[in-house]
Write a protein that holds these residues in place. Structure first.
Motif, PDB file in Angstrom:
ATOM      1  N   VAL A 126      78.065 -99.137  28.244  1.00 41.88           N
ATOM      2  CA  VAL A 126      78.755 -98.492  27.164  1.00 41.88           C
ATOM      3  C   VAL A 126      78.109 -99.252  25.944  1.00 41.88           C
ATOM      4  CG1 VAL A 126      81.102 -97.964  28.319  1.00 41.88           C
ATOM      5  CG2 VAL A 126      80.858-100.265  27.418  1.00 41.88           C
ATOM      6  N   ASN A 127      78.402 -98.703  24.911  1.00 44.85           N
ATOM      7  CA  ASN A 127      77.867 -99.177  23.605  1.00 44.85           C
ATOM      8  C   ASN A 127      78.916-100.219  23.175  1.00 44.85           C
ATOM      9  OD1 ASN A 127      77.383 -99.807  21.078  1.00 44.85           O
ATOM     10  ND2 ASN A 127      77.634 -97.638  20.192  1.00 44.85           N
ATOM     11  N   ALA A 128      78.571-101.400  23.291  1.00 45.64           N
ATOM     12  CA  ALA A 128      79.795-102.457  22.613  1.00 45.64           C
ATOM     13  C   ALA A 128      79.690-102.562  21.018  1.00 45.64           C
ATOM     14  CB  ALA A 128      79.306-103.785  23.234  1.00 45.64           C
ATOM     15  N   GLY A 129      78.768-102.050  20.516  1.00 46.23           N
ATOM     16  CA  GLY A 129      78.682-102.489  19.096  1.00 46.23           C
ATOM     17  C   GLY A 129      77.310-102.219  18.277  1.00 46.23           C
ATOM     18  N   GLY A 130      77.127-101.614  17.348  1.00 48.67           N
ATOM     19  CA  GLY A 130      75.766-101.444  16.545  1.00 48.67           C
ATOM     20  C   GLY A 130      75.554-103.059  15.818  1.00 48.67           C
ATOM     21  N   ILE A 131      74.349-103.172  15.537  1.00 45.80           N
ATOM     22  CA  ILE A 131      73.928-104.573  14.890  1.00 45.80           C
ATOM     23  C   ILE A 131      72.880-104.268  13.813  1.00 45.80           C
ATOM     24  CG2 ILE A 131      73.067-106.776  15.137  1.00 45.80           C
ATOM     25  CD1 ILE A 131      75.439-106.263  16.767  1.00 45.80           C
ATOM     26  N   HIS A 132      71.802-103.326  14.108  1.00 42.05           N
ATOM     27  CA  HIS A 132      70.826-103.243  13.134  1.00 42.05           C
ATOM     28  C   HIS A 132      69.974-101.925  13.383  1.00 42.05           C
ATOM     29  CE1 HIS A 132      67.929-104.855  15.851  1.00 42.05           C
ATOM     30  NE2 HIS A 132      66.960-104.053  15.286  1.00 42.05           N
ATOM     31  N   ILE A 133      69.358-101.315  12.066  1.00 42.16           N
ATOM     32  CA  ILE A 133      68.357-100.175  12.243  1.00 42.16           C
ATOM     33  C   ILE A 133      67.082-100.812  12.189  1.00 42.16           C
ATOM     34  CG2 ILE A 133      67.914 -98.160  11.279  1.00 42.16           C
ATOM     35  CD1 ILE A 133      70.987 -98.262  10.207  1.00 42.16           C
ATOM     36  N   GLU A 134      66.313-100.204  12.779  1.00 43.18           N
ATOM     37  CA  GLU A 134      64.766-100.335  12.676  1.00 43.18           C
ATOM     38  C   GLU A 134      64.250 -98.906  12.290  1.00 43.18           C
ATOM     39  OE1 GLU A 134      63.321-101.841  16.479  1.00 43.18           O
ATOM     40  OE2 GLU A 134      65.021-103.297  16.568  1.00 43.18           O
ATOM     41  N   PRO A 135      63.717 -98.789  11.118  1.00 45.58           N
ATOM     42  CA  PRO A 135      63.362 -97.582  10.764  1.00 45.58           C
ATOM     43  C   PRO A 135      61.925 -97.208  11.256  1.00 45.58           C
ATOM     44  CG  PRO A 135      64.026 -98.683   8.715  1.00 45.58           C
ATOM     45  CD  PRO A 135      64.097 -99.983   9.817  1.00 45.58           C
ATOM     46  N   ILE A 136      61.473 -96.236  11.753  1.00 47.91           N
ATOM     47  CA  ILE A 136      60.161 -95.725  12.147  1.00 47.91           C
ATOM     48  C   ILE A 136      59.427 -95.465  10.886  1.00 47.91           C
ATOM     49  CG2 ILE A 136      58.927 -93.857  13.402  1.00 47.91           C
ATOM     50  CD1 ILE A 136      60.958 -93.844  15.267  1.00 47.91           C
ATOM     51  N   GLY A 137      58.011 -95.931  11.217  1.00 49.46           N
ATOM     52  CA  GLY A 137      56.887 -95.658  10.159  1.00 49.46           C
ATOM     53  C   GLY A 137      55.889 -94.931  10.794  1.00 49.46           C
ATOM     54  N   VAL A 138      55.307 -94.214   9.519  1.00 51.69           N
ATOM     55  CA  VAL A 138      54.077 -93.381   9.938  1.00 51.69           C
ATOM     56  C   VAL A 138      52.859 -94.527   9.389  1.00 51.69           C
ATOM     57  CG1 VAL A 138      52.703 -91.428   9.302  1.00 51.69           C
ATOM     58  CG2 VAL A 138      55.248 -91.300   9.429  1.00 51.69           C
ATOM     59  N   TYR A 139      51.912 -94.450  10.262  1.00 51.46           N
ATOM     60  CA  TYR A 139      50.771 -95.462  10.024  1.00 51.46           C
ATOM     61  C   TYR A 139      49.471 -94.703  10.099  1.00 51.46           C
ATOM     62  CZ  TYR A 139      54.284 -99.093  10.604  1.00 51.46           C
ATOM     63  OH  TYR A 139      55.397-100.103  10.485  1.00 51.46           O
ATOM     64  N   SER A 140      48.476 -95.016   9.328  1.00 52.77           N
ATOM     65  CA  SER A 140      47.385 -94.205   9.312  1.00 52.77           C
ATOM     66  C   SER A 140      46.150 -95.417   8.850  1.00 52.77           C
ATOM     67  CB  SER A 140      47.488 -93.194   8.492  1.00 52.77           C
ATOM     68  OG  SER A 140      46.058 -92.520   8.288  1.00 52.77           O
ATOM     69  N   GLN A 141      44.969 -95.381   9.324  1.00 51.03           N
ATOM     70  CA  GLN A 141      43.846 -96.012   8.931  1.00 51.03           C
ATOM     71  C   GLN A 141      43.115 -95.152   8.024  1.00 51.03           C
ATOM     72  OE1 GLN A 141      43.086 -99.038  10.139  1.00 51.03           O
ATOM     73  NE2 GLN A 141      43.567 -99.539  12.124  1.00 51.03           N
ATOM     74  N   ASP A 142      43.252 -94.346   7.820  1.00 48.07           N
ATOM     75  CA  ASP A 142      42.238 -93.498   7.137  1.00 48.07           C
ATOM     76  C   ASP A 142      43.118 -92.819   5.850  1.00 48.07           C
ATOM     77  OD1 ASP A 142      40.108 -93.803   8.845  1.00 48.07           O
ATOM     78  OD2 ASP A 142      40.991 -92.081  10.074  1.00 48.07           O
ATOM     79  N   TYR A 143      44.264 -92.653   5.709  1.00 46.67           N
ATOM     80  CA  TYR A 143      45.027 -91.996   4.609  1.00 46.67           C
ATOM     81  C   TYR A 143      46.227 -92.873   4.135  1.00 46.67           C
ATOM     82  CZ  TYR A 143      42.418 -88.339   6.963  1.00 46.67           C
ATOM     83  OH  TYR A 143      41.497 -87.493   7.493  1.00 46.67           O
ATOM     84  N   GLY A 144      46.267 -93.008   2.794  1.00 48.92           N
ATOM     85  CA  GLY A 144      47.233 -93.616   2.162  1.00 48.92           C
ATOM     86  C   GLY A 144      48.660 -93.167   2.055  1.00 48.92           C
ATOM     87  N   SER A 145      48.749 -91.987   2.136  1.00 51.57           N
ATOM     88  CA  SER A 145      50.074 -91.254   1.925  1.00 51.57           C
ATOM     89  C   SER A 145      49.932 -90.140   2.956  1.00 51.57           C
ATOM     90  CB  SER A 145      50.206 -90.864   0.460  1.00 51.57           C
ATOM     91  OG  SER A 145      49.304 -89.975   0.185  1.00 51.57           O
ATOM     92  N   LEU A 146      51.287 -89.428   3.172  1.00 49.66           N
ATOM     93  CA  LEU A 146      51.368 -88.190   3.582  1.00 49.66           C
ATOM     94  C   LEU A 146      50.830 -87.166   3.164  1.00 49.66           C
ATOM     95  CD1 LEU A 146      55.149 -88.500   4.722  1.00 49.66           C
ATOM     96  CD2 LEU A 146      53.188 -89.014   6.117  1.00 49.66           C
ATOM     97  N   ASP A 147      50.683 -86.974   1.862  1.00 49.93           N
ATOM     98  CA  ASP A 147      50.170 -85.896   0.958  1.00 49.93           C
ATOM     99  C   ASP A 147      48.598 -85.801   1.369  1.00 49.93           C
ATOM    100  OD1 ASP A 147      52.735 -85.299   0.074  1.00 49.93           O
ATOM    101  OD2 ASP A 147      52.068 -86.381  -1.956  1.00 49.93           O
ATOM    102  N   GLU A 148      47.986 -87.109   1.789  1.00 47.90           N
ATOM    103  CA  GLU A 148      46.483 -86.973   1.869  1.00 47.90           C
ATOM    104  C   GLU A 148      46.176 -86.506   3.328  1.00 47.90           C
ATOM    105  OE1 GLU A 148      44.887 -90.933   1.086  1.00 47.90           O
ATOM    106  OE2 GLU A 148      46.042 -91.259  -0.764  1.00 47.90           O
ATOM    107  N   LEU A 149      46.969 -86.485   4.197  1.00 46.76           N
ATOM    108  CA  LEU A 149      46.640 -85.758   5.478  1.00 46.76           C
ATOM    109  C   LEU A 149      46.143 -84.486   5.404  1.00 46.76           C
ATOM    110  CD1 LEU A 149      49.841 -87.092   7.337  1.00 46.76           C
ATOM    111  CD2 LEU A 149      47.557 -88.069   7.645  1.00 46.76           C
ATOM    112  N   PRO A 150      44.978 -84.126   5.936  1.00 50.98           N
ATOM    113  CA  PRO A 150      44.412 -82.740   5.967  1.00 50.98           C
ATOM    114  C   PRO A 150      45.095 -81.927   6.938  1.00 50.98           C
ATOM    115  CG  PRO A 150      43.257 -84.402   7.413  1.00 50.98           C
ATOM    116  CD  PRO A 150      44.342 -85.250   6.921  1.00 50.98           C
ATOM    117  N   GLU A 151      44.436 -80.604   6.733  1.00 50.81           N
ATOM    118  CA  GLU A 151      44.820 -79.336   7.710  1.00 50.81           C
ATOM    119  C   GLU A 151      44.589 -79.970   9.227  1.00 50.81           C
ATOM    120  OE1 GLU A 151      45.883 -75.114   8.285  1.00 50.81           O
ATOM    121  OE2 GLU A 151      45.724 -76.403   6.477  1.00 50.81           O
TER     122      GLU A 151
END
Length: 296
Positions: A126-151
């Motif tokens: 059972v879930n005894a209780g929530g403590i924290h949230i860990e946001p998932i991130g998008v990481y890229s070595q070649d692009y600085g934003s989602l808008d830069e991602l190519p076709e």
């Protein structure tokens, strides 16, 4: 304690008699003897304090879970609990250890993953209780934003199906894809109904190995859980090109999981109270600077 007082009193009385009858050399013995008696009393009291503590064994992944638990360890001593932390580097063994009775609780997983494990493995957790949230991130070595991602850019996801819904919802929030109506947190890759830039999604990498894939520059964008990103030396706030919302109503809150019936164990309820205290919330906020967010 009464026996100890009687022992010290009797010892002191004997030394006083010797001092009254003896020479200066005996006085030295008296002073040394009194110091030894004090040491006996101090050691006995420490032993008594240790014996009064009750044990609590928790399994956790290294970052941030084990770090948070290390912070609360002395706080739990004040509550009479001796916390033992067992660290893991994956998402499978902590639940197996809890099921086997090797742990009293674990702290590493969010609610959808816990529910999936219960359904697939038959765990009576059972879930005894929530403590924290860990946001998932998008990481890229070649692009600085989602808008830069190519076709046709290639996205690498965890092979954990429980995380796919949150990842796809995040990408939808950023306007990259559209999901089938009502897909929600249970969304799968099959629920993508619009993909204007024909992105490719590969979901074949174990979550713990995603930072390695990023380091080796595999794919154009890699989705990494914050705990593994932090453990690999990445700063989700600074290094990610996009980060999942850390809102308090995020369903992916990380929880304390226990065997059914143990949620009312006084050790567990005390642990939850301490983990949700202002001291711990401030520790999380100051230590992780937005990469980890208190749930309450």
């Amino acid at each position: 304690m009464k026996k100890l007082v009687k022992l010290i009193t009797a010892f002191g009385l004997s030394l006083s008699i010797l001092a009254a009858c003896g020479t200066g050399e005996d006085e030295t013995t008296d002073e040394q003897g009194t110091a030894d008696a004090g040491e006996v009393e101090e050691t006995t009291e420490d032993d008594a304090t240790t014996e009064e503590l009750v044990s609590l064994v928790i399994g956790a992944t290294n970052v941030p879970h084990a770090e948070v638990l290390e912070f609360v360890k002395p706080l739990l001593v004040e509550e009479g609990i001796d916390l033992e932390i067992v660290t893991f580097n994956d998402y499978v063994l902590p639940n197996e250890a809890l099921d086997a009775g090797e742990l009293d609780a674990n702290y590493f997983q969010h609610i959808p993953y816990l529910e999936m494990q219960i359904e697939e493995q038959g765990y009576d957790f059972v879930n005894a209780g929530g403590i924290h949230i860990e946001p998932i991130g998008v990481y890229s070595q070649d692009y600085g934003s989602l808008d830069e991602l190519p076709e046709g850019a290639q996205f690498i996801l965890s092979d954990s199906v429980a995380d796919h819904g949150r990842i796809l919802m995040m990408l939808e929030d950023h306007g990259l894809i559209t999901l089938a109506e009502g897909a929600g947190i249970g969304a799968s890759l099959d629920d993508i109904v619009e993909n204007p830039k024909n992105f490719e999604f590969l979901a074949n990498v174990e979550a713990a190995l995603l930072p390695t894939a990023y380091e080796h520059n595999e794919g154009d964008a890699i989705l990494i859980n914050s705990n593994y990103a932090l453990d690999a030396g990445l700063n989700p706030v600074e290094d990610a090109i996009a980060l999942e919302s850390g809102d308090q109503d995020n369903p992916y809150v990380n929880v304390i999981a226990v065997r059914s019936g143990d949620e009312n164990d006084e050790r567990i309820t005390t642990l939850l109270q301490v983990l949700r205290s202002e001291d711990v919330k401030n520790f999380i906020l100051e230590t992780y600077d937005g990469a980890v967010v208190p749930a309450e």
